[in-house]
Motif scaffolding. Sequence first.
Motif, PDB file in Angstrom:
ATOM      1  N   LEU A 146       3.325  10.505 -14.129  1.00  0.00           N
ATOM      2  CA  LEU A 146       4.154   9.310 -14.015  1.00  0.00           C
ATOM      3  C   LEU A 146       3.390   8.182 -13.338  1.00  0.00           C
ATOM      4  O   LEU A 146       3.445   7.020 -13.782  1.00  0.00           O
ATOM      5  CB  LEU A 146       5.415   9.638 -13.211  1.00  0.00           C
ATOM      6  CG  LEU A 146       6.298   8.446 -12.826  1.00  0.00           C
ATOM      7  CD1 LEU A 146       6.895   7.796 -14.067  1.00  0.00           C
ATOM      8  CD2 LEU A 146       7.403   8.870 -11.867  1.00  0.00           C
ATOM      9  N   ALA A 147       2.685   8.492 -12.263  1.00  0.00           N
ATOM     10  CA  ALA A 147       1.914   7.456 -11.568  1.00  0.00           C
ATOM     11  C   ALA A 147       0.853   6.864 -12.484  1.00  0.00           C
ATOM     12  O   ALA A 147       0.669   5.640 -12.528  1.00  0.00           O
ATOM     13  CB  ALA A 147       1.277   8.046 -10.312  1.00  0.00           C
ATOM     14  N   PRO A 149       5.890  -1.710 -11.901  1.00  0.00           N
ATOM     15  CA  PRO A 149       5.318  -0.412 -12.283  1.00  0.00           C
ATOM     16  C   PRO A 149       4.395   0.173 -11.227  1.00  0.00           C
ATOM     17  O   PRO A 149       4.364   1.394 -11.035  1.00  0.00           O
ATOM     18  CB  PRO A 149       4.568  -0.720 -13.588  1.00  0.00           C
ATOM     19  CG  PRO A 149       4.368  -2.182 -13.598  1.00  0.00           C
ATOM     20  CD  PRO A 149       5.517  -2.759 -12.864  1.00  0.00           C
ATOM     21  N   LEU A 150       3.649  -0.672 -10.516  1.00  0.00           N
ATOM     22  CA  LEU A 150       2.788  -0.139  -9.462  1.00  0.00           C
ATOM     23  C   LEU A 150       3.606   0.393  -8.294  1.00  0.00           C
ATOM     24  O   LEU A 150       3.218   1.367  -7.641  1.00  0.00           O
ATOM     25  CB  LEU A 150       1.817  -1.216  -8.987  1.00  0.00           C
ATOM     26  CG  LEU A 150       0.732  -1.635  -9.980  1.00  0.00           C
ATOM     27  CD1 LEU A 150      -0.237  -2.617  -9.340  1.00  0.00           C
ATOM     28  CD2 LEU A 150      -0.036  -0.422 -10.510  1.00  0.00           C
ATOM     29  N   THR A 151       4.757  -0.234  -8.012  1.00  0.00           N
ATOM     30  CA  THR A 151       5.650   0.277  -6.975  1.00  0.00           C
ATOM     31  C   THR A 151       6.201   1.647  -7.369  1.00  0.00           C
ATOM     32  O   THR A 151       6.267   2.571  -6.541  1.00  0.00           O
ATOM     33  CB  THR A 151       6.808  -0.698  -6.736  1.00  0.00           C
ATOM     34  OG1 THR A 151       6.283  -1.969  -6.340  1.00  0.00           O
ATOM     35  CG2 THR A 151       7.742  -0.181  -5.647  1.00  0.00           C
ATOM     36  N   LEU A 152       6.593   1.777  -8.631  1.00  0.00           N
ATOM     37  CA  LEU A 152       7.074   3.072  -9.114  1.00  0.00           C
ATOM     38  C   LEU A 152       5.970   4.118  -9.060  1.00  0.00           C
ATOM     39  O   LEU A 152       6.216   5.279  -8.713  1.00  0.00           O
ATOM     40  CB  LEU A 152       7.596   2.924 -10.550  1.00  0.00           C
ATOM     41  CG  LEU A 152       8.240   4.164 -11.163  1.00  0.00           C
ATOM     42  CD1 LEU A 152       9.406   4.654 -10.324  1.00  0.00           C
ATOM     43  CD2 LEU A 152       8.705   3.868 -12.590  1.00  0.00           C
ATOM     44  N   ALA A 153       4.752   3.718  -9.376  1.00  0.00           N
ATOM     45  CA  ALA A 153       3.615   4.646  -9.287  1.00  0.00           C
ATOM     46  C   ALA A 153       3.421   5.102  -7.842  1.00  0.00           C
ATOM     47  O   ALA A 153       3.129   6.274  -7.580  1.00  0.00           O
ATOM     48  CB  ALA A 153       2.353   3.973  -9.805  1.00  0.00           C
ATOM     49  N   LEU A 185       1.003   1.111 -17.724  1.00  0.00           N
ATOM     50  CA  LEU A 185       2.012   0.132 -18.133  1.00  0.00           C
ATOM     51  C   LEU A 185       1.778  -1.217 -17.465  1.00  0.00           C
ATOM     52  O   LEU A 185       1.928  -2.268 -18.096  1.00  0.00           O
ATOM     53  CB  LEU A 185       3.406   0.655 -17.778  1.00  0.00           C
ATOM     54  CG  LEU A 185       4.586  -0.246 -18.145  1.00  0.00           C
ATOM     55  CD1 LEU A 185       4.647  -0.467 -19.651  1.00  0.00           C
ATOM     56  CD2 LEU A 185       5.899   0.346 -17.638  1.00  0.00           C
ATOM     57  N   ALA A 186       1.398  -1.196 -16.192  1.00  0.00           N
ATOM     58  CA  ALA A 186       1.104  -2.448 -15.493  1.00  0.00           C
ATOM     59  C   ALA A 186      -0.047  -3.182 -16.171  1.00  0.00           C
ATOM     60  O   ALA A 186       0.001  -4.409 -16.357  1.00  0.00           O
ATOM     61  CB  ALA A 186       0.770  -2.157 -14.032  1.00  0.00           C
ATOM     62  N   CYS A 241       2.493   4.617 -15.080  1.00  0.00           N
ATOM     63  CA  CYS A 241       2.928   3.337 -14.509  1.00  0.00           C
ATOM     64  C   CYS A 241       1.752   2.387 -14.327  1.00  0.00           C
ATOM     65  O   CYS A 241       1.876   1.176 -14.554  1.00  0.00           O
ATOM     66  CB  CYS A 241       3.622   3.575 -13.173  1.00  0.00           C
ATOM     67  SG  CYS A 241       5.250   4.353 -13.318  1.00  0.00           S
TER      68      CYS A 241
END
Length: 427
Positions: free
Chosen positions: A96-97, A146-150, A103-104, A100
């Motif tokens: 997931l990381a 996305p980086l926060t989610l990662a 995706l960023a 993300c």
Amino acid sequence: MVDGDPAAAAGASGGTGRGPAGGRAGVPGRLAEALLIAAVSPVVPGIAHLRAGRVRLGGALLGAQAAALTAAALAAGRYRALFLELSARPSWLLALAAACVALAALWALLIAHSYAVLAPEGLAPLWRLAGGTTVSVLCLLVIVPPLTLAQYGYVQRHLIRTIFADGPVAAAAVQVAARRMDTGDAARRPAAPRLNVLLIGSEPGAPQAPDRVGGITLAAVDARSGATTLLSLPDGLRRVPVWSGTEPVPFPPGRPLADVYREGAAHPELLAGGGPVRDPGAELLKRTVAHMLGLDVPYYVKVDARGVRELAATTSRAAPAKKGCPFWANLRETRPLAVLKRYQRLARVLINSVKTDVPRRLLPALAGLAARIENAEITSLRPAAGGPSAPRADHPALRAMAAREPGDPVPAVRPASGLPILIKSCN
């Protein structure tokens, strides 16, 4: 049409404003349009390419976005429990990381490319600088979510790998934590499988001294429905039958149940079976409670009192605590969004405060069970104040309460039994 007319020249160049004959008068407007479309391109990918006449590429991007959103909406509605299970797998969290981060990068690239296909040609240096600066800012802004989610995924992975052991799964726990239950006719189903976990509260001691234990609770969870019973064991229980795992351990009859932890921490050799043990005191206490109540208790979770206070401070603003219910039950009432905002602090507190022998490989099954506990009945049982000051550990009322199936109606224990028990619903 008049030669040299900027509007006519723009129309002749396909309406994109990229021809050199576009004139200088419409540059700010066309530049602003290009920047605006580039800014919304992560939400509506392909809009810039459609505006520039690249229909196939723009349509493909829009179609991919629609398919992804539809799949995500369906999955969120139907497979929430599966998401919880995946969130407990370190390998999936690492994937997931990485996804993300990718995706960023794709979103930033999409913004830059969307601007590139729409930006007017022949811009003056000042306009080019303004456009490039704005695009850079947009790229920085779009990569934050996305980086926060990662980062959340990485923190969750670190939390799991730090707290939970990479050890074997107890055979009994495998049976009660099965992720797929038979949903056939009730008459043909066996008795509901059950998971017992010992919850231990402790007060950190001196660096060379064992922790002081208080707040010993047996959590019994129905693995099919998620119904949970929390039986609080009095710290002052006497005549405790300390159990090594295979045989009794000499223990003065006047010492309370809470002292079993200190005994195990000071003498790890008392534990039968050998092998490495994360917390000998908690392990001896767990085996003793299981032997005392006549139940299989495969795992324990120990949280020090300082961590409990920090956890309560982290979650209390999300939901008020329910009086009479243990902290373990009130944790369920926190709102996910409020916890998410303070998740990094919460994870740090958990890493520093929680010890458990729950194996890492069992977490996906337990995450699915947690989804059922969220909407299930939680009942708190505890001895009433004013009962005997030093009840026996083999008290029949305790064994009777511990033996009841979670979710079953609990009749009040009469004072004649010598140990009245208060009952509280924590829903």
